[in-house]
Write a protein that holds these residues in place. Structure first.
Motif, PDB file in Angstrom:
ATOM      1  N   TYR A  72       0.822  -1.212   0.000  1.00  0.00           N
ATOM      2  CA  TYR A  72       0.000   0.000   0.000  1.00  0.00           C
ATOM      3  C   TYR A  72       0.854   1.260   0.000  1.00  0.00           C
ATOM      4  N   ASN A  73       2.081   1.145   0.537  1.00  0.00           N
ATOM      5  CA  ASN A  73       2.954   2.324   0.572  1.00  0.00           C
ATOM      6  C   ASN A  73       3.435   2.721  -0.815  1.00  0.00           C
ATOM      7  N   ASP A  74       3.554   1.748  -1.732  1.00  0.00           N
ATOM      8  CA  ASP A  74       3.961   2.036  -3.106  1.00  0.00           C
ATOM      9  C   ASP A  74       2.721   2.472  -3.881  1.00  0.00           C
ATOM     10  N   PRO A  75       2.663   3.742  -4.302  1.00  0.00           N
ATOM     11  CA  PRO A  75       1.428   4.230  -4.960  1.00  0.00           C
ATOM     12  C   PRO A  75       1.148   3.536  -6.292  1.00  0.00           C
ATOM     13  N   ASN A  76       2.162   2.934  -6.916  1.00  0.00           N
ATOM     14  CA  ASN A  76       1.955   2.303  -8.224  1.00  0.00           C
ATOM     15  C   ASN A  76       1.651   0.819  -8.113  1.00  0.00           C
ATOM     16  N   PHE A  77       1.815   0.234  -6.904  1.00  0.00           N
ATOM     17  CA  PHE A  77       1.721  -1.221  -6.800  1.00  0.00           C
ATOM     18  C   PHE A  77       0.323  -1.716  -7.154  1.00  0.00           C
ATOM     19  N   LEU A  78      -0.716  -1.088  -6.625  1.00  0.00           N
ATOM     20  CA  LEU A  78      -2.079  -1.568  -6.901  1.00  0.00           C
ATOM     21  C   LEU A  78      -2.420  -1.469  -8.383  1.00  0.00           C
ATOM     22  N   ALA A  90       5.820  -2.790 -15.236  1.00  0.00           N
ATOM     23  CA  ALA A  90       4.990  -3.059 -14.071  1.00  0.00           C
ATOM     24  C   ALA A  90       5.453  -4.314 -13.350  1.00  0.00           C
ATOM     25  N   VAL A  91       5.836  -5.334 -14.144  1.00  0.00           N
ATOM     26  CA  VAL A  91       6.348  -6.563 -13.525  1.00  0.00           C
ATOM     27  C   VAL A  91       7.587  -6.262 -12.698  1.00  0.00           C
ATOM     28  N   ALA A  92       8.505  -5.445 -13.266  1.00  0.00           N
ATOM     29  CA  ALA A  92       9.745  -5.108 -12.554  1.00  0.00           C
ATOM     30  C   ALA A  92       9.443  -4.341 -11.265  1.00  0.00           C
ATOM     31  N   GLU A  93       8.467  -3.435 -11.318  1.00  0.00           N
ATOM     32  CA  GLU A  93       8.132  -2.675 -10.116  1.00  0.00           C
ATOM     33  C   GLU A  93       7.509  -3.571  -9.046  1.00  0.00           C
ATOM     34  N   VAL A  94       6.682  -4.540  -9.466  1.00  0.00           N
ATOM     35  CA  VAL A  94       6.109  -5.494  -8.511  1.00  0.00           C
ATOM     36  C   VAL A  94       7.221  -6.311  -7.881  1.00  0.00           C
ATOM     37  N   TYR A  95       8.183  -6.784  -8.718  1.00  0.00           N
ATOM     38  CA  TYR A  95       9.327  -7.519  -8.167  1.00  0.00           C
ATOM     39  C   TYR A  95      10.079  -6.674  -7.144  1.00  0.00           C
ATOM     40  N   THR A  96      10.270  -5.395  -7.480  1.00  0.00           N
ATOM     41  CA  THR A  96      11.022  -4.503  -6.584  1.00  0.00           C
ATOM     42  C   THR A  96      10.318  -4.366  -5.238  1.00  0.00           C
ATOM     43  N   THR A  97       8.996  -4.197  -5.262  1.00  0.00           N
ATOM     44  CA  THR A  97       8.243  -4.072  -4.001  1.00  0.00           C
ATOM     45  C   THR A  97       8.352  -5.345  -3.174  1.00  0.00           C
ATOM     46  N   ARG A 102      10.975  -8.464   1.298  1.00  0.00           N
ATOM     47  CA  ARG A 102      11.882  -9.549   1.680  1.00  0.00           C
ATOM     48  C   ARG A 102      13.106  -9.021   2.424  1.00  0.00           C
ATOM     49  N   ALA A 103      13.627  -7.876   1.993  1.00  0.00           N
ATOM     50  CA  ALA A 103      14.804  -7.309   2.632  1.00  0.00           C
ATOM     51  C   ALA A 103      14.472  -6.717   4.003  1.00  0.00           C
ATOM     52  N   ALA A 104      13.222  -6.288   4.189  1.00  0.00           N
ATOM     53  CA  ALA A 104      12.841  -5.616   5.439  1.00  0.00           C
ATOM     54  C   ALA A 104      12.563  -6.593   6.572  1.00  0.00           C
ATOM     55  N   VAL A 105      12.321  -7.852   6.248  1.00  0.00           N
ATOM     56  CA  VAL A 105      11.933  -8.826   7.260  1.00  0.00           C
ATOM     57  C   VAL A 105      13.006  -9.904   7.359  1.00  0.00           C
ATOM     58  N   PRO A 106      13.549 -10.164   8.549  1.00  0.00           N
ATOM     59  CA  PRO A 106      14.512 -11.269   8.683  1.00  0.00           C
ATOM     60  C   PRO A 106      13.808 -12.612   8.539  1.00  0.00           C
ATOM     61  N   ASP A 107      14.561 -13.605   8.092  1.00  0.00           N
ATOM     62  CA  ASP A 107      14.085 -14.991   8.015  1.00  0.00           C
ATOM     63  C   ASP A 107      13.015 -15.225   6.955  1.00  0.00           C
TER      64      ASP A 107
END
Length: 609
Positions: A72-78, A90-97, A102-107
């Protein structure tokens, strides 16, 4: 001779009975009380540890939930969810989000995303992401949570990982135990579902948090869900079908149900020669409970060891009693003539005569008692002179010895909590403040300046603020021209401490303490302490003012004592002020209630001309 041995036999029998029965009773009572004390101590300590672990697990789950909000924080994701079939940007931006989550959460083991708008499924895993068209989300990703009343986010309990319908990267890649956070993605503010996101998490963080709670060689730890399925257990791997033993699960359900619908339910119960301590997370997303199993042999190991030690001591005491009885029975006589000679020498004035008798009759005992009596008389004579010389110094030390930091336990507990939360810098600051206070309280110095006393009071209030947080406000205002005035050490802390002893815990709102000093004239300063705690009852206030007035008007220390321990801090402060006052300029201490509630304490000190 036969009569002599008969008396000795009776004496030994009497001493054995008089010693054995109390020792056996003492050992039994000590064992029972030690077991009870160890049980209560273990329960309380483990409750605190498990509560901290539940807080850490709650924070961990909350962090994962917050990280999933990146959709929801990414205005373009939805918008990209509807574009991804043919729009590679759009696919690349979805991958990036997804990589950001994945990077923000350990494990994070893998992430699965399905777009209902574009009929596309995406799996972010090693060594590369996968994507394919699907008309429906993978059946296992929603688990029947698609109803209108179902939550938008929930945590699935421990289960074996899978590839969400994608082909495995390697046939040798084994499945592992994971927990999964599911989030339904909606076109906010509408309720239209755009997709579903699943985040598979390894058990590493849960294992690290729980690993600090138990001794793997002696104890066991479990994390179970609301159906008592095991999410994590300490000493072995978890199969997704594992559950608590039926009897243990039944006891746990009874214990939890007795608390009703309360959040963060905690408690303990005993079963199968083990103590179980549990704490419910109370999380919005995860209905988990931490359960620690402590076998009785571990719980009561110290009590058993202490009992054996006491038994060994009892046996040694019995042997000693037998030997002492034999020795005494042999040495209870002595010659009367020798005793009379000693008495004649004492009558002539030789009070320090060495009375030495080795006889075994009754007169030997009488001689030793007589010698002890003379030693006592001589010691009493000598002690009277020494007490007269040291009276004033001993009195002051006794008064100071009654003052101790009541808050030490709470302070160490706060520092321990900060250490568990890995707030090292804050914990070091509090330890530094505590060490300064202890060093100050142990100084071999009767009087200090108001500047030093004010700094000690500031450190004390800083530690109390760590305990009470935003519930306590402190205002310090010391006039610069008063800070060099000398006063008895440890005067302000006992006055401040009264608030925390009698008012802080029952304070309905935010507590407030103010401490200030000002110069009244060239010779006197005034220190004023105000708090908004409960007022002192009028009858007790009159009693306090009565003995304060008695100290103010008497030429020495007041002789009347009170059995009420509540006023011991004020009494000690008043007595030390009297002991260290300038001749003819006695310090004053006044106390009164404030309106609508609170207490005001005023100390007036002579500042010199």
């Amino acid at each position: 001779m036969s009569k002599y041995y008969s008396i000795r036999t009776k004496l030994i029998a009497f001493m054995l009975i008089a010693t054995t029965l109390p020792l056996l009773a003492s050992i039994s009572m000590t064992f029972i009380q030690t077991k009870t004390a160890l049980r209560e101590q273990a329960v309380e300590e483990n409750k605190r540890l498990i509560y901290q672990a539940s807080t850490n697990l709650n924070n961990y789950v909350d962090n994962v939930a917050r990280a999933s909000l990146a959709v929801y924080n990414d205005p373009n994701f939805l918008r990209n969810l509807a574009k991804i079939p043919g729009d590679y940007r759009a696919v690349a931006e979805v991958y990036t989000t997804l990589q950001t989550i994945r990077a923000a959460v350990p494990d994070v083991f893998q992430l699965y995303l399905h777009s209902f708008a574009a009929n596309q499924s995406t799996l972010i895993t090693n060594p590369f992401p996968k994507r394919e068209e699907r008309k429906q989300a993978y059946s296992g990703s929603l688990h029947g949570k698609t109803g209108g009343d179902s939550p938008d986010i929930w945590v699935e309990s421990a289960h074996m990982s899978h590839t969400y319908g994608f082909k495995a990267a390697s046939p040798d890649d084994p499945a592992r135990t994971v927990i999964t956070l599911h989030r339904v993605i909606k076109d906010i503010p509408s309720t239209e579902r755009l997709g579903v996101l699943a985040i598979d998490l390894n058990m590493n963080t849960i294992a690290a948090i729980c690993g600090r709670l138990y001794d793997p060689a002696k104890e066991q730890i479990y994390v179970v869900d609301g159906q008592n399925q095991i999410i994590y257990q300490g000493r072995s791997e978890v199969n997704h079908t594992d559950a608590l033993r039926e009897e243990t699960a039944s006891e746990l359900n009874i214990a939890r149900s007795s608390e009703g619908t309360a959040q963060n339910v905690a408690g303990h119960f005993e079963q199968d020669r083990s103590m179980y301590v549990y704490q419910q997370l109370g999380s919005t997303y995860a209905d988990w409970t931490i359960v620690k199993q402590i076998p009785n042999e571990t719980l009561y190991a110290r009590a058993t060891t202490l009992t054996w030690n006491n038994a060994m001591i009892a046996i040694a005491a019995l042997v000693l009693v037998i030997v002492a009885t034999l020795f005494i029975s042999i040495r209870i006589t002595g010659p009367l003539k020798q005793l009379m000679r000693y008495m004649n020498q004492i009558q002539a004035g030789r009070l320090h005569v060495d009375i030495h008798l080795s006889s075994r009759d009754e007169f030997g005992v009488l001689a030793r008692h007589f010698r002890d009596m003379m030693d006592t008389v001589n010691n009493l004579i000598l002690r009277e002179y020494r007490l007269e010389i040291a009276n004033k110094t001993n009195q002051l030390k006794a008064l100071q010895a009654q003052i101790h930091p009541h808050f030490l336990y709470n302070t160490l507990q706060s520092i321990g909590t900060l250490a568990l939360q890995q707030q090292g810098q804050r914990a070091y600051t509090l330890l530094s403040s505590l060490s300064k206070m202890l060093r100050y309280s142990m100084r071999d110095q009767t009087c200090v300046t108001l500047r030093e006393e004010a700094e000690h009071a500031r450190l004390y209030l800083e530690l109390q603020q760590e305990r009470f947080g935003d519930r306590l406000e402190v205002d310090l205002d010391f006039a610069e021209d008063t800070l060099s005035v000398e006063m008895p050490r440890m005067t302000l802390q006992p006055l401040i401490e009264n608030y925390f002893k009698h008012g802080a815990d029952i304070q309905p709102g935010k507590g407030h303490i103010s401490l200030s000093s000002r110069r009244i004239d060239d010779c006197w300063i005034e220190i004023e302490l105000n708090n908004n705690g409960p007022s002192i009852p009028e009858d007790k206030l009159l009693d306090i003012r009565g003995w304060l007035h008695q100290n103010h008007t008497s030429t020495g220390l007041a002789t009347q004592e009170s059995d009420e321990s509540e006023s011991i801090g004020l009494r000690n402060v008043m007595r030390r002020l009297q002991l260290n006052s300038h001749p003819g300029h006695s310090a004053r201490l006044e106390i009164s209630n404030r309106e609508p509630h609170g207490v005001k304490i005023t100390v007036k000190l002579y500042a010199g001309e």
